[in-house]
Design a protein around this motif. Structure first.
Motif, PDB file in Angstrom:
ATOM      1  N   TYR A  35       0.847  -1.189   0.000  1.00 44.57           N
ATOM      2  CA  TYR A  35       0.000   0.000   0.000  1.00 44.57           C
ATOM      3  C   TYR A  35       0.885   1.243   0.000  1.00 44.57           C
ATOM      4  CZ  TYR A  35      -3.102  -3.688   1.596  1.00 44.57           C
ATOM      5  OH  TYR A  35      -3.799  -4.868   1.689  1.00 44.57           O
ATOM      6  N   ASP A  36       0.363   2.328  -0.547  1.00 42.85           N
ATOM      7  CA  ASP A  36       1.157   3.554  -0.656  1.00 42.85           C
ATOM      8  C   ASP A  36       0.755   4.612   0.372  1.00 42.85           C
ATOM      9  OD1 ASP A  36      -1.275   4.370  -1.656  1.00 42.85           O
ATOM     10  OD2 ASP A  36      -0.525   4.865  -3.667  1.00 42.85           O
ATOM     11  N   LYS A  37      -0.015   4.211   1.387  1.00 45.78           N
ATOM     12  CA  LYS A  37      -0.368   5.138   2.465  1.00 45.78           C
ATOM     13  C   LYS A  37      -0.665   4.345   3.736  1.00 45.78           C
ATOM     14  CE  LYS A  37      -5.257   5.387   1.156  1.00 45.78           C
ATOM     15  NZ  LYS A  37      -6.376   6.301   0.768  1.00 45.78           N
ATOM     16  N   GLU A  40      -5.987   3.900   7.769  1.00 47.68           N
ATOM     17  CA  GLU A  40      -6.827   4.848   8.484  1.00 47.68           C
ATOM     18  C   GLU A  40      -7.803   4.148   9.423  1.00 47.68           C
ATOM     19  OE1 GLU A  40      -8.749   7.358   5.685  1.00 47.68           O
ATOM     20  OE2 GLU A  40      -6.886   8.198   4.869  1.00 47.68           O
ATOM     21  N   TYR A 142       6.549   6.683   0.359  1.00 51.10           N
ATOM     22  CA  TYR A 142       6.007   5.795   1.386  1.00 51.10           C
ATOM     23  C   TYR A 142       5.558   4.465   0.783  1.00 51.10           C
ATOM     24  CZ  TYR A 142       2.960   3.957   5.035  1.00 51.10           C
ATOM     25  OH  TYR A 142       2.375   3.150   5.969  1.00 51.10           O
ATOM     26  N   TYR A 157       9.925   4.767   4.167  1.00 53.93           N
ATOM     27  CA  TYR A 157       9.667   6.117   3.668  1.00 53.93           C
ATOM     28  C   TYR A 157      10.954   6.922   3.814  1.00 53.93           C
ATOM     29  CZ  TYR A 157       9.161   7.055   8.684  1.00 53.93           C
ATOM     30  OH  TYR A 157       9.386   7.144  10.032  1.00 53.93           O
TER      31      TYR A 157
END
Length: 209
Positions: A35-37, A40, A142, A157
């Motif tokens: 995943y790039d984030k 949440e 990231y 990151y």
């Protein structure tokens, strides 16, 4: 509601942090979720565990959260769920099942064979391991991933030209979950750590090993 469990040092070894300023090699496995984030929500975090403890790694940057569970942490206290006299009803339940009388077998089992009470007490979270990196707000490149071959979570990151890597994995023989922190330049790794728990009546002890 009480949680009757004393958390000893061998359980809290999951908080062990390996601080090494050297890069980790990238995974070559084709079985990788990435995943790039950061996550949440809880369902977006990545899992790791050793059968007795489990953690959900959210992959945050300035605030890294690891939600941790331990399998003996339940509400209430130890108890037996055995149904007194249940054994004598087992032959009749089997007879009904073999005769195709499913509903009658279920009714008899519910009245005389199933545990007392039927439902168990509620499973409880141990708490959150939280790492704070206040100087990492302006990050780039990231990536977080779960290698399904090695059961290892890796988050990487960059901040001001420095590559930071966090690796999370579990060991069944050693009874630990490990968070390994690295960077590719010396003396650039700084953070604070804490354990937050909703279990106010638990007693925690630090590892001396």
């Amino acid at each position: 509601m009480q949680t009757q469990r004393k958390i000893s040092h061998d359980i809290l070894l999951f908080m062990a942090l390996c601080l090494l300023c050297e890069p980790l090699t990238a995974s070559a496995s084709p079985w990788v979720l990435w995943y790039d984030k950061p996550a949440e929500k809880w369902v977006e975090a990545l899992p790791v565990g050793n059968g007795r403890m489990g953690a959900m790694d959210f992959g945050g940057v300035t605030h890294a959260r690891y939600q941790v569970n331990e399998d003996t942490l339940w509400t209430g206290g130890p108890r037996s769920y055995a149904h007194p006299g249940a054994a004598k009803f087992l032959p009749k339940i089997r007879e009904l099942l073999f005769a195709g009388k499913q509903a009658e077998a279920e009714q008899l089992a519910g009245e005389h064979f199933m545990s007392v009470p039927l439902g168990q007490m509620a499973y409880q979270p141990l708490g959150d391991v939280e790492l704070e990196f206040p100087d990492h707000a302006k990050f780039t490149n990231y990536r977080r991933e779960l290698d399904l071959d090695t059961a290892t979570i890796t988050t990487t990151y960059q901040v001001d030209g420095v590559t930071y890597t966090r690796q999370t994995f579990a060991s069944y023989p050693e009874r630990v979950i490990v968070i390994r922190l690295t960077c590719d330049k010396p003396k650039m790794l700084s953070f604070s750590a804490k354990l937050a728990s909703p279990q106010t009546d638990l007693k925690f002890s630090a590892a001396n090993e």
